[in-house]
Design an enzyme around this catalytic site. Structure first.
Site, mmCIF file in Angstrom:
data_model
loop_
_atom_site.group_PDB
_atom_site.id
_atom_site.type_symbol
_atom_site.label_atom_id
_atom_site.label_comp_id
_atom_site.label_asym_id
_atom_site.label_seq_id
_atom_site.Cartn_x
_atom_site.Cartn_y
_atom_site.Cartn_z
ATOM 1 N N ASP A 334 38.275 45.154 30.125
ATOM 2 C CA ASP A 334 37.323 45.054 29.025
ATOM 3 C C ASP A 334 36.715 43.662 29.021
ATOM 4 O OD1 ASP A 334 39.233 43.295 28.092
ATOM 5 O OD2 ASP A 334 39.532 44.274 26.165
ATOM 6 N N ASP A 336 36.266 40.435 26.276
ATOM 7 C CA ASP A 336 36.711 39.972 24.960
ATOM 8 C C ASP A 336 35.836 38.817 24.483
ATOM 9 O OD1 ASP A 336 39.397 41.506 24.969
ATOM 10 O OD2 ASP A 336 39.504 40.350 26.826
ATOM 11 N N ASP A 455 35.533 43.928 23.104
ATOM 12 C CA ASP A 455 36.196 43.527 21.861
ATOM 13 C C ASP A 455 35.439 42.359 21.238
ATOM 14 O OD1 ASP A 455 38.186 45.393 22.268
ATOM 15 O OD2 ASP A 455 39.624 43.960 23.110
#
Ligand code: CTP
Ligand code: MN
Ligand code: MN
Length: 531
Positions: A334, A336, A455
């Site tokens: 992902d 962040d 995120d």
């Protein structure tokens, strides 16, 4: 059975026509291991002497020096002339034995195979040089752990066992998982290639680790570990890996599905759809994308999109890419982002507006408000989740390299907040197992974008340095530095602050460096925190 290849080495006084004979010193080698070694040597046609005789040409030992070998053999063979026998043959490492097993002959004895004479030198001392300071420190936050370790082969094996234990679940297995991870972290930080068991015996986090040592020994001797290979070939493990690859599905859910008889993603689509959370539905829908590593280039594109939009809303805002990318990784699961403003509290309200402006990019959002005002830091201790306002999202990134503005995307897709999933049958396969991959998906191959997990974390200025440390990771590094703070400094470190239990006060920090200083620790750059 004929003796394998080798002739007597040129040392000693015997005829070079005598066959080579090995003797394995039992000391420091597990019994089962010793039996296994002798068996495989015999099977390959090597002559192995059970009693130390003058016929022996190669003494194989896990000990570190010739002196230790002599000492040990004198004890086990009091009636043999140990010094004489050792003097006329090669005293070599287990690595030598492994090379022989691989080649099927007594390979030539090179310098690095020979056990040193003299007293043993601790591996830590040997490896401590100016350029590469290495300390066999107790906590991994005290060590330098680079991204690329020379001991990857060993750490990868241990991390697979970690994952396996994690999948099994339950307190006992979670404890085992952590022990595997700690051992792997110790090896990742060790700057030299592990060549013998002697190299690892003094390492913290490996001291009591019989299981870890067995794996390392197998890898050293055979080049592979049967246990690791068994896990890799195990159906349960493979299915668990696929199921936990679904966004929003942890080991407990994956185990439940397996126990219900599900084996493929299609099984889940067919039988569990009505029980799935929206997150899991999205995870299934974008399974392939979300299981394709995010590249640094993609992360930078997303960073630029988010930063541009955030700056438009709140000038002076900082958007920092943290996580694996800040530690130097080239790809990750992902991206962040830590979002803050130098003026305390100015970041409040920003997230809602930002997500609104980015809506064309967002396929899924899970927004959580901050809860750090609700309990003092000393009470929060080391809870799993921090308390920042945040958004876990799935971000739609155009594949077209040139399109980096928010307006460049088609908006035909629904957004999470408006989302009421349409009939499962529309999107999901209802037929049997998909062809090709066992875990096929319903994703559209020809789409012009790729789904990425992003995120967003909103941090007030006063907590920013702590949040940065927490989100820079690695997870193991953070666990270790918190553990260190608690046990060695009597302080509580979280992503929100540092609390001194002795003086009953919070310690402020504007930068990560200041946190290290408070803790009396040498500063480690993010790329040195890859434990
Ligand atoms: N983290 C956290 N709270 C969460 C999720 C993550 O504090 N709810 C922290 C983790 O402890 C970790 C860091 O944020 O230190 C990054 O987490 P994650 O994205 O899961 O891992 P990465 O190290 O970035 O690995 P990857 O590159 O695979 O994303
Ligand atoms: Mn990450
Ligand atoms: Mn993350």
């Amino acid at each position: 059975m004929a003796a394998a290849g080798g002739k007597l080495p040129s040392s000693g006084s015997r005829s070079s026509k005598d066959p080579a004979v090995m003797f394995i010193v039992g000391s420091k080698i597990q019994k089962v291991r010793l039996i296994h070694m002798k068996k495989s040597a015999n099977k390959k046609g090597f002559l192995v002497d059970e009693t130390l005789s003058e016929k022996v040409t190669h003494i194989i030992s896990e000990l570190e020096t010739q002196d230790q070998v002599v000492k040990s053999l004198k004890k086990s063979h009091p009636s043999s002339d140990v010094e004489k026998i050792c003097g006329q043959c090669h005293v070599v490492t287990l690595e030598y034995f492994t090379s022989c097993m691989e080649e099927g002959i007594f390979v030539e004895v090179c310098d690095h195979h020979r056990l040193k004479t003299g007293k043993r030198v601790a591996p830590i001392m040997q490896s401590k040089t100016e350029e590469n300071p290495y300390e066999n420190a107790k906590y991994c936050c005290q060590r330098i752990t680079p991204l690329h370790s020379v001991n990857k082969k060993f750490s990868d094996a241990l991390e697979l066992l970690e994952k396996h234990a994690d999948f099994l679940g339950g307190d006992n297995n979670l404890g085992r998982a952590l022990a595997f991870r700690k051992a792997s972290a110790a090896l990742r930080a060790y700057p030299k290639q592990i060549k013998s068991m002697g190299d690892v015996e003094d390492l913290y986090d490996l001291k009591g680790g019989k299981h870890c040592k067995r794996i390392i020994q197998e890898l050293l001797e055979d080049g592979f570990s049967t246990e690791v290979e068994n896990i890799q070939g195990d159906e349960w493990f493979e299915v668990m890996q696929a199921f936990t690859g679904i966004f929003g599905c942890g080991p407990a859910t994956a185990r439940k599905w397996y126990d219900l008889g599900h084996r493929t993603l299609d099984d889940i689509r067919r039988s569990e759809y009505s029980n799935l959370s929206i997150e899991q539905r999205k995870g299934l829908e974008h399974f392939t994308d979300l299981n394709t590593p995010v590249t640094r280039r993609e992360a930078e594109k997303i960073h630029s999109i988010v930063k541009t939009e955030a700056e438009r809303i709140l000038p002076g805002v900082t958007v920092i890419m943290t996580g694996g990318f800040i530690r130097g990784k080239d790809s990750g699961h992902d991206v962040d982002f830590l979002i803050s403003h130098p003026e305390e509290g100015r970041e409040e309200e920003l997230l809602a507006q930002l997500l609104q402006n980015l809506r064309a990019h967002l396929i899924y959002t899970d927004v959580q408000r901050n809860t750090y005002g609700e309990a003092p830091i000393s009470v929060k201790r080391q809870s799993v989740m921090d308390h920042f306002e945040r958004c876990f999202s799935i971000f739609k990134l155009p594949k077209d390299e040139d399109v980096v503005t928010t307006s460049g995307i088609d908006e035909e897709r629904i957004h999470a907040d408006e989302e009421e999933p349409s009939s499962p049958c529309k999107k999901l396969k209802t037929s049997g197992r998909s062809s090709g991959s066992t875990h096929g998906t319903s994703e559209n191959e020809s789409k012009s974008w790729i789904a990425r997990r992003v995120d967003f974390v909103m941090t007030p200025a006063s907590q920013h340095a702590f949040a940065l440390m927490g989100w820079t990771g690695s997870r193991m590094f953070c666990r270790s530095i918190r553990d260190y703070a608690n046990k060695e400094m009597n302080m509580i470190l979280t992503s929100h602050g540092l609390f001194d239990k002795v003086n009953n006060c919070s310690l402020e920090a504007k930068t990560e460096r200041e946190i290290f200083q408070h803790l009396n620790l040498t500063y480690r750059e993010p790329h040195e925190r890859n434990c």
